[in-house]
Each structure stands twice: as structure tokens, then as C-alpha cells.
Design a protein around this motif. Structure first.
Motif, PDB file in Angstrom:
ATOM      1  N   VAL A  19       0.956  -1.122   0.018  1.00 28.76           N
ATOM      2  CA  VAL A  19      -0.081   0.053   0.039  1.00 28.76           C
ATOM      3  C   VAL A  19       0.755   1.356   0.065  1.00 28.76           C
ATOM      4  O   VAL A  19       0.481   2.208  -0.629  1.00 28.76           O
ATOM      5  CB  VAL A  19      -0.953  -0.183   1.158  1.00 28.76           C
ATOM      6  CG1 VAL A  19      -1.693   1.159   1.317  1.00 28.76           C
ATOM      7  CG2 VAL A  19      -1.956  -1.167   1.311  1.00 28.76           C
ATOM      8  N   GLY A  20       2.054   1.289   0.809  1.00 25.72           N
ATOM      9  CA  GLY A  20       2.988   2.325   0.857  1.00 25.72           C
ATOM     10  C   GLY A  20       3.910   2.441  -0.301  1.00 25.72           C
ATOM     11  O   GLY A  20       4.765   3.529  -0.248  1.00 25.72           O
ATOM     12  N   GLY A  21       3.934   1.825  -1.169  1.00 26.38           N
ATOM     13  CA  GLY A  21       4.950   1.634  -1.980  1.00 26.38           C
ATOM     14  C   GLY A  21       5.526   0.261  -2.485  1.00 26.38           C
ATOM     15  O   GLY A  21       5.120  -0.490  -1.680  1.00 26.38           O
ATOM     16  N   SER A  22       6.648   0.058  -3.016  1.00 28.60           N
ATOM     17  CA  SER A  22       7.474  -1.036  -3.094  1.00 28.60           C
ATOM     18  C   SER A  22       8.206  -1.295  -1.995  1.00 28.60           C
ATOM     19  O   SER A  22       8.924  -0.206  -1.462  1.00 28.60           O
ATOM     20  CB  SER A  22       8.462  -0.835  -4.504  1.00 28.60           C
ATOM     21  OG  SER A  22       7.293  -1.090  -5.676  1.00 28.60           O
ATOM     22  N   VAL A  23       8.565  -2.477  -1.699  1.00 30.81           N
ATOM     23  CA  VAL A  23       9.411  -2.719  -0.374  1.00 30.81           C
ATOM     24  C   VAL A  23      10.312  -3.977  -0.799  1.00 30.81           C
ATOM     25  O   VAL A  23       9.933  -4.957  -1.544  1.00 30.81           O
ATOM     26  CB  VAL A  23       8.442  -3.514   0.602  1.00 30.81           C
ATOM     27  CG1 VAL A  23       9.299  -4.150   1.728  1.00 30.81           C
ATOM     28  CG2 VAL A  23       7.511  -2.513   1.038  1.00 30.81           C
ATOM     29  N   ALA A  24      11.553  -3.594  -0.534  1.00 33.94           N
ATOM     30  CA  ALA A  24      12.685  -5.049  -0.879  1.00 33.94           C
ATOM     31  C   ALA A  24      12.841  -5.722   0.348  1.00 33.94           C
ATOM     32  O   ALA A  24      12.834  -5.437   1.274  1.00 33.94           O
ATOM     33  CB  ALA A  24      14.039  -4.112  -0.999  1.00 33.94           C
ATOM     34  N   GLN A  25      12.644  -6.905   0.099  1.00 30.69           N
ATOM     35  CA  GLN A  25      12.810  -7.939   1.007  1.00 30.69           C
ATOM     36  C   GLN A  25      13.936  -8.793   0.684  1.00 30.69           C
ATOM     37  O   GLN A  25      14.184  -9.197  -0.271  1.00 30.69           O
ATOM     38  CB  GLN A  25      11.461  -8.846   1.216  1.00 30.69           C
ATOM     39  CG  GLN A  25      10.061  -8.333   1.279  1.00 30.69           C
ATOM     40  CD  GLN A  25       9.088  -9.136   1.469  1.00 30.69           C
ATOM     41  OE1 GLN A  25       8.976 -10.105   0.464  1.00 30.69           O
ATOM     42  NE2 GLN A  25       8.205  -9.345   2.351  1.00 30.69           N
ATOM     43  N   ALA A  26      14.771  -8.939   2.118  1.00 32.57           N
ATOM     44  CA  ALA A  26      16.071  -9.851   1.843  1.00 32.57           C
ATOM     45  C   ALA A  26      15.807 -10.804   3.032  1.00 32.57           C
ATOM     46  O   ALA A  26      15.332 -10.308   4.194  1.00 32.57           O
ATOM     47  CB  ALA A  26      17.252  -8.848   2.056  1.00 32.57           C
ATOM     48  N   ARG A  27      16.306 -11.961   2.771  1.00 35.04           N
ATOM     49  CA  ARG A  27      16.195 -12.919   3.704  1.00 35.04           C
ATOM     50  C   ARG A  27      17.658 -13.903   3.630  1.00 35.04           C
ATOM     51  O   ARG A  27      17.776 -14.459   2.344  1.00 35.04           O
ATOM     52  CB  ARG A  27      15.015 -14.136   3.293  1.00 35.04           C
ATOM     53  CG  ARG A  27      14.772 -15.170   4.435  1.00 35.04           C
ATOM     54  CD  ARG A  27      13.640 -15.763   3.977  1.00 35.04           C
ATOM     55  NE  ARG A  27      13.040 -16.363   5.464  1.00 35.04           N
ATOM     56  CZ  ARG A  27      11.909 -16.836   5.562  1.00 35.04           C
ATOM     57  NH1 ARG A  27      11.079 -17.082   4.497  1.00 35.04           N
ATOM     58  NH2 ARG A  27      11.352 -17.189   6.840  1.00 35.04           N
ATOM     59  N   LEU A  28      18.084 -13.998   4.692  1.00 36.19           N
ATOM     60  CA  LEU A  28      19.442 -14.854   4.662  1.00 36.19           C
ATOM     61  C   LEU A  28      19.319 -16.164   5.761  1.00 36.19           C
ATOM     62  O   LEU A  28      18.686 -16.038   7.034  1.00 36.19           O
ATOM     63  CB  LEU A  28      20.698 -13.960   5.162  1.00 36.19           C
ATOM     64  CG  LEU A  28      22.021 -14.652   5.328  1.00 36.19           C
ATOM     65  CD1 LEU A  28      22.551 -14.803   3.792  1.00 36.19           C
ATOM     66  CD2 LEU A  28      22.841 -13.527   5.861  1.00 36.19           C
ATOM     67  N   ILE A  29      19.447 -17.184   5.126  1.00 29.06           N
ATOM     68  CA  ILE A  29      19.277 -18.466   5.893  1.00 29.06           C
ATOM     69  C   ILE A  29      20.515 -19.256   5.594  1.00 29.06           C
ATOM     70  O   ILE A  29      21.096 -19.384   4.793  1.00 29.06           O
ATOM     71  CB  ILE A  29      18.204 -19.278   5.011  1.00 29.06           C
ATOM     72  CG1 ILE A  29      16.606 -18.562   5.053  1.00 29.06           C
ATOM     73  CG2 ILE A  29      18.043 -20.636   5.746  1.00 29.06           C
ATOM     74  CD1 ILE A  29      15.720 -19.166   4.114  1.00 29.06           C
TER      75      ILE A  29
END
Length: 181
Positions: free
Chosen positions: A133-143
Motif C-alpha cells: 500500500v505504501g509503495g514498493s518494499v525490498a525484502q531480503a532473507r538470509l538462511i
């Protein structure tokens, strides 16, 4: 790189009596960079060009020979601390604060650095951009082995467009670094 380095945001107590105790982080990072350069097919680039604002000593980048593998950047600060970027968006600052109240243990921080960089080299980093809703979001996940962390940042319109052009609209799992023969 977002500047969330030492002593920023610590509301309890922002005084660091002995920041030199974190100097061992620089030594450990240099040693780890040497080890990674010996173990993996990466190009090592050193420069004084900063990853973020602030008093930096130098920046070292390890760029895997495989374009499918995520790069690593480590900025050595004058504090002394480390500001790291894995791939495109995953950031790690050690220590996170550095003040006396937080009292982060340099030995534990070295272990955290090694654990997270090993997860990166083994192909444990996932990144993507999604719209909200607020724009684009970058998600990062480190496993990694017995380790998992995730981060999100709101992107500007220009950053969002660039990320989508580069294929980050779908989840991207960065490939493992190629070992030297």
C-alpha cells in the motif's frame, strides 16, 4: 547502504568509553576476506569509496565470478566498526550500536559476521521486491545453518523501477559462490 552504524539510535545511553575494543572486528574481517578470496572464485576490489555516509577507512568488495552469486561489500569505519552489504539490500552493521549500555561482545560479533557471510557464500540469500500500500518494499532473507534473518526496506520509485528491470520482481535466490579448484 543504510547508515545504521555505531551509536545511532541508542536511546538509553549513547556513550562509548572504549570503542577501540571493536578494533578486533577489522582484523577479523581482513582475515575472513583473505580466507574467502583463497576459497572462492571472487574478485577482490579495495577502495576508499564509501558504501554510506560517515567516516570510513576503506571499503572491500568481493564480487563472485558467477553473476548469479551475490556480492559482498564491507566498509571499515573509523569507530571502529563494520558496515556490510550482502547482495543488493541485506545490511549488517557490527557492532549495531557500540555504546556502553549495549555492551556488545566483539568475540560474539566476529562469530555473527562469520556465520552470516558463510550463509551468503553458500547461497542462502533471497531477495525480492513487492508492492504494498505504501509503495514498493525490498525484502531480503538470509538462511544458514542454524541461522535465519530477514530485512525489509521501502524503496523509492526509481529504486523500485531499477530493481524490477533487473529481475527482482520475482524472488531471487542468489547462487552459492564457486569454490576454487
Amino acid at each position: 547502504m543504510r547508515d545504521n552504524g555505531p551509536m545511532e539510535g541508542c536511546e538509553q545511553y549513547s556513550h562509548a568509553t572504549d570503542p577501540s575494543r571493536y578494533a578486533v572486528l577489522h582484523d577479523a574481517a581482513d582475515q575472513l576476506l583473505d580466507e574467502l578470496t583463497d576459497r572462492f572464485m571472487v574478485e577482490r576490489r579495495e577502495a576508499k569509496k564509501p558504501l554510506a555516509e560517515g567516516p570510513l577507512v576503506r571499503t572491500v568488495r568481493l564480487i563472485p565470478r558467477s553473476p548469479a552469486a551475490a556480492p559482498l561489500s564491507i566498509a571499515f569505519t573509523e569507530f571502529p566498526s563494520l558496515m556490510m552489504r550482502f547482495g543488493r539490500w541485506y545490511d549488517l552493521s557490527l557492532p549495531q550500536c557500540g555504546c556502553d549500555a549495549c555492551d556488545e561482545d566483539p568475540v560474539e560479533l566476529i562469530g555473527e559476521m562469520r556465520t552470516q557471510i558463510e550463509a551468503l557464500a553458500e547461497g542462502g540469500l533471497w531477495e525480492r521486491v513487492h508492492r504494498s500500500v505504501g509503495g514498493s518494499v525490498a525484502q531480503a532473507r538470509l538462511i544458514g545453518e542454524e541461522f535465519e534473518a530477514s530485512q525489509e526496506i521501502v524503496l523509492s520509485l526509481a529504486e523500485s523501477r531499477a530493481a524490477r528491470r533487473e529481475g527482482f520482481a520475482a524472488a531471487v535466490q542468489w547462487a552459492p559462490w564457486v569454490r576454487r579448484p
